[in-house]
Design an enzyme around this catalytic site. Structure first.
Site, short mmCIF file in Angstrom:
data_model
loop_
_atom_site.label_atom_id
_atom_site.label_comp_id
_atom_site.label_asym_id
_atom_site.label_seq_id
_atom_site.Cartn_x
_atom_site.Cartn_y
_atom_site.Cartn_z
N LEU A 13 0.99 -1.27 -0.37
CA LEU A 13 0.21 -0.11 -0.21
C LEU A 13 0.66 1.00 0.17
O LEU A 13 1.90 1.65 0.49
CB LEU A 13 -0.53 -0.10 1.16
CG LEU A 13 -2.06 -1.58 1.13
CD1 LEU A 13 -2.51 -1.15 2.70
CD2 LEU A 13 -2.55 -1.38 -0.04
N TRP A 57 1.66 4.79 1.59
CA TRP A 57 1.36 4.53 2.47
C TRP A 57 1.41 6.43 3.59
O TRP A 57 2.21 6.63 4.25
CB TRP A 57 2.52 4.09 4.27
CG TRP A 57 2.27 1.86 4.27
CD1 TRP A 57 2.30 2.13 3.65
CD2 TRP A 57 2.83 1.87 4.47
NE1 TRP A 57 1.97 0.73 4.18
CE2 TRP A 57 3.02 0.45 4.66
CE3 TRP A 57 4.30 1.74 6.34
CZ2 TRP A 57 3.03 -0.65 5.48
CZ3 TRP A 57 4.80 1.31 7.04
CH2 TRP A 57 4.26 -0.42 6.50
N ASP A 78 -3.50 -0.81 11.52
CA ASP A 78 -1.99 -2.59 11.14
C ASP A 78 -0.95 -1.77 12.33
O ASP A 78 -0.78 -0.83 12.60
CB ASP A 78 -1.58 -2.25 9.81
CG ASP A 78 -1.05 -3.75 9.26
OD1 ASP A 78 -0.63 -4.71 10.49
OD2 ASP A 78 -0.89 -3.94 7.84
N GLU A 90 4.02 -2.46 15.79
CA GLU A 90 4.90 -2.94 16.83
C GLU A 90 6.75 -3.62 16.20
O GLU A 90 8.38 -3.03 16.54
CB GLU A 90 5.49 -4.32 16.32
CG GLU A 90 4.10 -5.92 16.13
CD GLU A 90 3.30 -5.49 15.28
OE1 GLU A 90 2.50 -6.18 14.78
OE2 GLU A 90 3.15 -4.65 13.88
N ARG A 127 -3.65 -6.37 15.27
CA ARG A 127 -3.18 -7.45 15.25
C ARG A 127 -1.99 -7.04 16.56
O ARG A 127 -1.86 -8.15 17.32
CB ARG A 127 -1.88 -7.70 14.39
CG ARG A 127 -0.90 -6.76 13.87
CD ARG A 127 0.35 -7.34 12.92
NE ARG A 127 1.52 -7.05 12.93
CZ ARG A 127 2.23 -6.82 11.13
NH1 ARG A 127 1.52 -8.21 10.53
NH2 ARG A 127 2.79 -5.97 10.99
N ASP A 147 -0.70 -12.50 10.81
CA ASP A 147 -0.29 -12.99 9.31
C ASP A 147 0.47 -14.96 9.14
O ASP A 147 1.29 -14.45 9.30
CB ASP A 147 1.14 -11.75 8.89
CG ASP A 147 0.85 -10.10 8.82
OD1 ASP A 147 -0.32 -10.16 8.58
OD2 ASP A 147 1.38 -10.01 8.07
N HIS A 165 -9.25 -12.43 2.86
CA HIS A 165 -7.52 -11.36 2.52
C HIS A 165 -7.25 -11.86 1.56
O HIS A 165 -7.44 -13.20 1.34
CB HIS A 165 -6.76 -11.44 3.86
CG HIS A 165 -6.38 -9.94 3.81
ND1 HIS A 165 -5.57 -10.34 2.27
CD2 HIS A 165 -5.11 -9.14 4.45
CE1 HIS A 165 -4.68 -8.87 2.46
NE2 HIS A 165 -4.81 -8.84 4.23
#
Length: 663
Positions: free
Chosen positions: A284, A286, A388, A391, A438, A455, A520
């Site tokens: 994508l 961003w 999304d 982390e 996630r 994922d 997805h």
């Protein structure tokens, strides 16, 4: 909680169970010093510790509610431990201390669950679990070819303990729970038969203990402590959220999918912001605003879908690509995390670089919440999105708050969740607009309304395939995350690993008995089977969405129960069958609420399912109406379209469940 002096030291008990026991020869507290090395590469971390000292605090002196702990009598105390309610509050008295260990009494036959969202092992006993939010990796099994190839290609293979969502909390089969209030790197080690060892790379703020006479009561306590989600939005019960990233053609494909009988609640186009091509696949762009070149007239299209009872969902994450418009705006306002030179810390995301919006800066967090999520997403017409990542905070960056990035890293997902939640609340849409994440850590529960499992590989593998999302739902659900789901068919397709029609169909069968059905297309859509690329898959998927919609009255009751009591939609068997210890180690089946037992087929080319029916009730097989007594191992036919599903014989929803035979 009780703190008592013993002949050899002290003990801490909770609800009559001894949790900690100290003596000079067997202390339970240790402190020390170490120097870490933490290096990040695209969300994966290499973590090492050069330990200089580990000192047992053998000498204890109790002063009222406080324990003063020293290495030996006559030496200055290094740690103070004070009982406050159900917690032990810790204070380092030696400023050189930056390592902490605690040994908790264990029973040899004890089971332990939790640790955040775990994918490989539900019962944590017998293994060591580092707790650090990161990319879980591809394959997650060092014995497999795909993990080996991922490691060779980019150190991306992962291992059994890697998770997007760690949390230093565990639940014991002895009906107590222990939480460590810290954001530092920590380790739960359950390898020794006589004690559990907790390691933290800082002195924690508190050790909190919870106890209840039942597992249900314990889960209610934990969900109250960490936060409860609002009920699912009403529109979600209308069917699946169909994920398509095909530009304007997504609307044409959706029309054909609906014509095939698929029940649709939402259209999810993560490419609503545009795409770029990379070696990993289509990525994508961003820069979080509608790309009307890829989606002409999108606002009007969204309004048309809404008029037909279908919501539109998008995608966002907390990073801004440095070739986007919003990057320049954020840079000018000084909203990014900085590097050692005081410049924007640019993170390599694989053939493009991004800045990290600094959520410890209140102005930056408010800007992202209002200007991006509020104005460019919610006001534009979106009813939900994938929030999304979270982390990727490196430990060598500088934050506006002055906080050590080592301590901020695990907290970052909770800050990200809060940014999203505040945007939704600012429009009065809490409980109506939904985002799913996630990444997580302690406290994400109070802001994030819905988890997704990240994922997975597009396969049936033991450590990264279909079966892992069951473990993920069960482990996170015990800690207050009531709503969980996954990418139907998995996501990661690398090294020639592609979906099979069977995988998509088996995944859809499981998803029909979860909080949410969402598809997805994966990281390489053209290489993989999609729900609308195979007539058999599409027909099967339509039927699974009909099952999901048929069960909406039951799911609605579970949603309300989750909001009021914190009980998850997907539950471990032992939650309602705690006297049956056979249920304690089961991680490939789950209870859908209290009344339905689901045993998905998670291995390829299987049409029989072996399972265990919990004792204490009779179970009715959904597809035949046959009754089976609980407390038995069994095998049942489970061809495609008829997964192994049973309901309790005494359920008040018996008419609803029996109606599945007609679908």
């Amino acid at each position: 909680m009780e703190l008592e002096t013993t002949s050899s030291g002290f003990a801490v008990s909770m609800a009559g169970r001894r949790i900690l026991s100290h003596s000079a020869t067997a202390p339970c507290f240790f402190v020390g010093q170490g120097t870490d090395r933490i290096a990040m590469d695209r969300g994966r971390f290499e973590i090492e510790d050069r330990l200089a000292e580990r000192c047992p605090l053998a000498h204890a002196e109790i002063e009222g509610e406080t324990i003063m702990l020293a290495a030996a009598k006559g030496q200055p105390p290094r740690l103070a431990v004070t009982r406050e309610g159900n917690a032990l509050v810790l204070r380092a008295l030696d400023p050189s201390v930056n390592r902490f260990w605690l040994r908790v009494i264990a029973d040899r036959d004890e089971n332990v669950w939790g640790g955040g969202e775990q994918f490989s092992y539900f019962d944590l006993r017998g293994r060591r679990f580092p707790l650090w939010t990161s990319e879980p990796g591809v394959g997650r099994d060092k014995t497999t070819e795909i993990t080996f190839k991922a490691d060779v290609a980019g150190h991306a293979g992962g291992d059994y303990y890697h998770t997007n969502y760690p949390q230093p909390t565990y639940v014991s089969s002895a009906r107590y729970a222990l939480h460590v209030e810290t954001s530092a790197y920590s380790v739960f080690d359950f390898c020794d038969p006589s004690f559990h060892e907790i390691e933290v790379w800082a002195v924690p703020e508190r050790i909190e203990l919870f106890a209840a006479p039942s597992f249900v009561g314990l889960v209610e306590m934990l969900s109250s402590r960490f936060g409860r989600q609002p009920p699912l939005p009403e529109w979600i019960y209308n069917g699946a959220i169909v994920g398509l990233k095909d530009g304007a053609n997504s609307f044409n494909r959706l029309a054909r999918i609906r014509e095939a009988g698929v029940k649709v609640a939402g259209l999810w186009c993560e490419d609503w912001v545009g795409i770029r091509q990379t070696a990993f696949g289509s990525r994508l762009f961003w820069d979080w605003q509608a790309n009307e070149t890829r989606y002409p007239g999108l606002r009007q299209r969204i309004a048309e879908l809404n008029s037909e009872g279908i919501r539109f969902l998008g995608y966002v994450n907390p990073y801004l690509c440095d070739d986007g418009v919003l990057f320049r705006e954020a840079e000018a306002a000084n909203y990014f995390v900085k590097d050692d030179s005081g410049r924007v810390a640019r993170i390599d995301f694989g053939q493009f670089h991004c800045g990290i919006v600094d959520f410890t800066n209140p102005d930056a967090a408010a800007w992202f919440s209002e200007e991006i999520i509020g104005k460019r997403m919610l006001d534009y017409g979106l009813s939900g999105w994938m929030a999304d990542f979270g982390e990727y905070l490196p430990v060598d960056v500088h934050l506006a708050s002055g906080a050590d990035a080592r301590l901020a890293h695990n907290r970052w997902p909770t800050l990200w969740a809060d940014v999203n939640a505040k945007a939704v609340a600012s429009r009065g849409r809490t409980g109506e607009a939904v985002f799913f994440m996630r990444a997580g850590f302690t406290g994400v529960q109070k802001s994030c309304p819905l988890l997704w499992a990240g994922d997975q590989s597009v396969d049936f593998s033991r450590h990264d395939g279909l079966v892992t999302v069951i473990c993920a739902a069960l482990s996170s659900g015990l800690l207050g995350n009531a709503f969980h789901h996954s990418d139907i068919g998995g996501y990661t397709s690398l090294f020639g690993n592609v979906r099979t029609p069977e995988l998509v169909m088996r995944w859809a069968e499981m998803a029909a008995f979860t909080s949410l059905m969402r598809t997805h297309e994966g990281n390489r859509p053209r290489d993989n089977v999609q729900i609308d690329s195979d007539p058999a898959v599409l027909k099967h998927f339509a039927r699974m969405t009909a099952i999901y919609v048929h069960l909406a009255p039951y799911l609605r009751s579970l949603s309300l129960e989750a909001a009021s009591r914190g009980l998850p939609v997907q539950r471990p068997l032992f939650l309602h069958h705690e006297e049956d210890r056979r249920t304690y180690g089961i991680q490939d089946c789950y209870l859908y609420g209290r009344d339905v037992l689901v045993a998905p087929v998670w291995q390829a080319s299987q049409e029989m399912r072996k399972l265990y029916l919990p004792a204490g009730t009779d179970w009715i097989h959904v597809w035949t109406g046959q009754s089976f007594a609980g407390g038995r191992d069994m095998s049942i036919e489970a061809p495609l379209g008829r997964p192994a599903v049973f309901y309790r014989a005494d359920t008040e929803f018996e008419k609803l469940f029996a109606g599945l035979l007609d679908l």
